[in-house]
Design a protein around this motif. Structure first.
Motif, PDB file in Angstrom:
ATOM      1  N   ALA A   1       0.889  -1.206   0.354  1.00 18.60           N
ATOM      2  CA  ALA A   1       0.011   0.157  -0.099  1.00 18.60           C
ATOM      3  C   ALA A   1       0.864   1.260  -0.097  1.00 18.60           C
ATOM      4  CB  ALA A   1      -0.973   0.002   1.308  1.00 18.60           C
TER       5      ALA A   1
ATOM      6  N   MET B   1       2.513   1.570  -3.447  1.00 17.83           N
ATOM      7  CA  MET B   1       1.647   1.983  -4.640  1.00 17.83           C
ATOM      8  C   MET B   1       0.689   3.320  -4.384  1.00 17.83           C
ATOM      9  SD  MET B   1      -0.023  -1.753  -5.773  1.00 17.83           S
ATOM     10  CE  MET B   1      -0.745  -1.953  -4.298  1.00 17.83           C
ATOM     11  N   HIS B   2       1.062   3.870  -2.992  1.00 19.06           N
ATOM     12  CA  HIS B   2       0.363   5.171  -2.554  1.00 19.06           C
ATOM     13  C   HIS B   2      -0.927   5.049  -2.453  1.00 19.06           C
ATOM     14  CE1 HIS B   2       4.390   6.872  -3.118  1.00 19.06           C
ATOM     15  NE2 HIS B   2       4.403   6.515  -4.361  1.00 19.06           N
ATOM     16  N   ILE B   3      -1.494   4.043  -1.908  1.00 22.45           N
ATOM     17  CA  ILE B   3      -3.005   3.700  -1.916  1.00 22.45           C
ATOM     18  C   ILE B   3      -3.411   3.459  -0.413  1.00 22.45           C
ATOM     19  CG2 ILE B   3      -3.551   2.905  -4.224  1.00 22.45           C
ATOM     20  CD1 ILE B   3      -3.339   0.029  -3.267  1.00 22.45           C
TER      21      ILE B   3
ATOM     22  N   LYS C   1      -4.880   4.797   1.843  1.00 22.80           N
ATOM     23  CA  LYS C   1      -6.510   4.904   2.068  1.00 22.80           C
ATOM     24  C   LYS C   1      -7.241   3.859   1.787  1.00 22.80           C
ATOM     25  CE  LYS C   1      -7.369   7.929  -1.799  1.00 22.80           C
ATOM     26  NZ  LYS C   1      -7.714   9.253  -2.357  1.00 22.80           N
ATOM     27  N   HIS C   2      -6.537   2.816   0.949  1.00 20.91           N
ATOM     28  CA  HIS C   2      -7.608   1.749   0.222  1.00 20.91           C
ATOM     29  C   HIS C   2      -7.054   0.402   0.892  1.00 20.91           C
ATOM     30  CE1 HIS C   2      -9.727   4.346  -2.264  1.00 20.91           C
ATOM     31  NE2 HIS C   2      -8.690   4.722  -2.799  1.00 20.91           N
TER      32      HIS C   2
END
Length: 166
Positions: free
Chosen positions: A37, A40-42, A44-45
């Motif tokens: 995460a 991948m710079h995600i 928040k998901h």
């Protein structure tokens, strides 16, 4: 006979839970999902990412146990889904693309898991200090990865998996 089948079903399910608990414990202990995460710079998901890992494990377990349900290609070819003349060609292209994607993502996952475990155990820094390795660590890791790639290509193209020898 029914008691025996119920007993085997309960044992099989219990052992499956134990094994999957061990796999997810390893993934959690090395911090693989939060690392994915973050890269991948995600962030928040992250819950969706974790759910996808769990669903992938469930799907893999399902198709390894009930392999008769995994033959999508035979069904598509027997029902001429893309028309009578185009089904073979279209399914060949789609099937090859799916196999390539599965192999790529499986390799990425296994490679990152192996590196995360090695990093957790500090094997790379300890190894590089012991042998006096100062520069070029990235090149050494790339060489190992390329060696594994060449080895797997030889393994599959020469059918070593079928006969045990080249």
């Amino acid at each position: 006979m029914l008691i025996r089948q119920i007993f085997m079903a309960v044992l099989g399910t219990s052992f499956g839970f134990i094994v999957s608990g061990g796999v997810f414990t390893v993934l959690i202990s090395v911090g693989l999902i939060p690392r994915f995460a973050g890269k991948m710079h995600i962030a928040k998901h992250i819950f969706i990412l974790e759910e996808m890992v769990v669903l992938g494990a469930i799907a893999g377990g399902f198709f390894s146990i009930f392999s008769d349900n995994a033959y999508f290609g035979e069904w598509i070819l027997s029902h001429d889904v893309f028309g009578t003349t185009m089904t073979d060609t279209v399914w060949s292209i789609i099937g090859n693309a799916l196999v390539i994607m599965f192999g790529l993502f499986s390799g990425i996952f296994v490679g990152t898991l192996a590196l995360a475990i090695a990093e957790m155990l500090n094997t790379i820094p300890i190894f590089s200090r012991r042998i006096g390795f100062r520069h070029g660590l990235g090149i050494a890791i790339l060489a190992v990865a390329l060696g594994k790639l060449v080895g797997s290509l030889i393994y599959f193209t020469q059918s070593v998996y079928m006969y045990g020898g080249v």
